[in-house]
Design a protein around this motif. Structure first.
Motif, short mmCIF file in Angstrom:
data_model
loop_
_atom_site.label_atom_id
_atom_site.label_comp_id
_atom_site.label_asym_id
_atom_site.label_seq_id
_atom_site.Cartn_x
_atom_site.Cartn_y
_atom_site.Cartn_z
N GLY A 104 0.85 -1.58 0.00
CA GLY A 104 0.00 0.09 -0.02
C GLY A 104 0.91 1.13 -0.09
O GLY A 104 0.45 2.20 -0.57
N SER A 139 -3.10 -4.59 -0.33
CA SER A 139 -3.23 -3.47 0.66
C SER A 139 -4.43 -3.70 1.61
O SER A 139 -4.40 -3.00 2.70
CB SER A 139 -3.27 -2.24 0.20
N SER A 183 -4.90 -2.00 5.25
CA SER A 183 -6.00 -0.97 5.09
C SER A 183 -6.99 -0.88 6.00
O SER A 183 -7.52 -0.10 6.75
CB SER A 183 -6.44 -0.55 3.76
N TYR A 209 -0.38 3.79 5.77
CA TYR A 209 0.36 2.99 5.29
C TYR A 209 1.76 3.01 6.23
O TYR A 209 2.54 2.05 6.15
CB TYR A 209 0.67 2.88 3.91
#
Length: 212
Positions: A145, A162, A166, A182
């Motif tokens: 990410g 990701s 996330s 991130y």
């Protein structure tokens, strides 16, 4: 009964103890032991040493069952924590907007849970493997990410990679953007990965020493 010299009896004692002598030899040795105190004493010492060597190590079955039960419960809790966090944060993360206070609380609890879980799982092989696997997945996801944000790369594959960072860390969107999220997720998951890797290696080394 034929008289046997002591040195012959002493050479035959290991076979006698193992019941590997013939019937006649066994009777001769037993007769000798009844009349010879030195050979009888040696026989008793040798018998005692062999019994001690063959003695089965004692173990507490209740303790083993308790450890296994704790491992199973801990794995269930770990999965429950992951699933709960994904269920609560998935909607907001998918929309991509700002997180609310409930998402932030869930993320904080998620981080606390995995910190405690990693420390508590140091002595249990199944648990440290679970912790190590989750830390690897989270680190790869967070790094993917972060790289995607830095290079302005989008796409379906990047989004899938990701998602494992996330969603759990979506609560950080309460006060920062996706890039900051991130960065924090990568740093925390890297620290978590290093810690679990070190614990895993140490536990495996200890297990190998016990096996030897």
């Amino acid at each position: 009964m034929k008289k046997i010299e002591c040195y012959i009896v002493q050479d035959l004692l290991p076979l006698y103890i193992d019941h590997a002598c013939s019937k006649q030899t066994t009777e001769d040795i037993e007769g000798h032991l009844q009349s010879c105190e030195s050979c009888k004493k040696l026989y008793e010492e040798m018998s005692s040493d062999i019994c001690s060597a063959l003695q089965t190590p004692e173990f507490d079955s209740r303790k083993i069952f308790c450890h296994a039960k704790k491992s199973v419960l801990a794995i269930i809790l770990a999965l429950a924590a992951v699933i709960s966090c994904f269920v609560i944060n998935a909607g907001g993360a998918w929309m991509g907007g700002r997180a609310d206070i409930s998402n932030l609380i869930v993320t904080i609890l998620y981080v606390i849970f995995w910190s405690v879980f990693s420390v508590r799982s140091r002595g249990y092989v199944p648990l440290i493997k679970v912790s190590f696997a989750i830390s690897c997945i989270t680190f790869v996801s967070a790094a993917a990410g972060l790289i995607a944000r830095a290079l302005h790369i989008g796409g379906f594959i990047t989004g899938i990679l990701s998602v494992f960072s996330s969603i759990p860390f979506y609560g950080l969107r309460f006060f920062m953007d996706w890039t900051g999220l991130y960065v924090i997720a990568t740093a925390l998951s890297l620290a978590w990965l290093i810690y679990t890797w070190h614990s895993k290696r140490k536990l495996e080394h200890t297990t190998d020493l016990k096996g030897d």
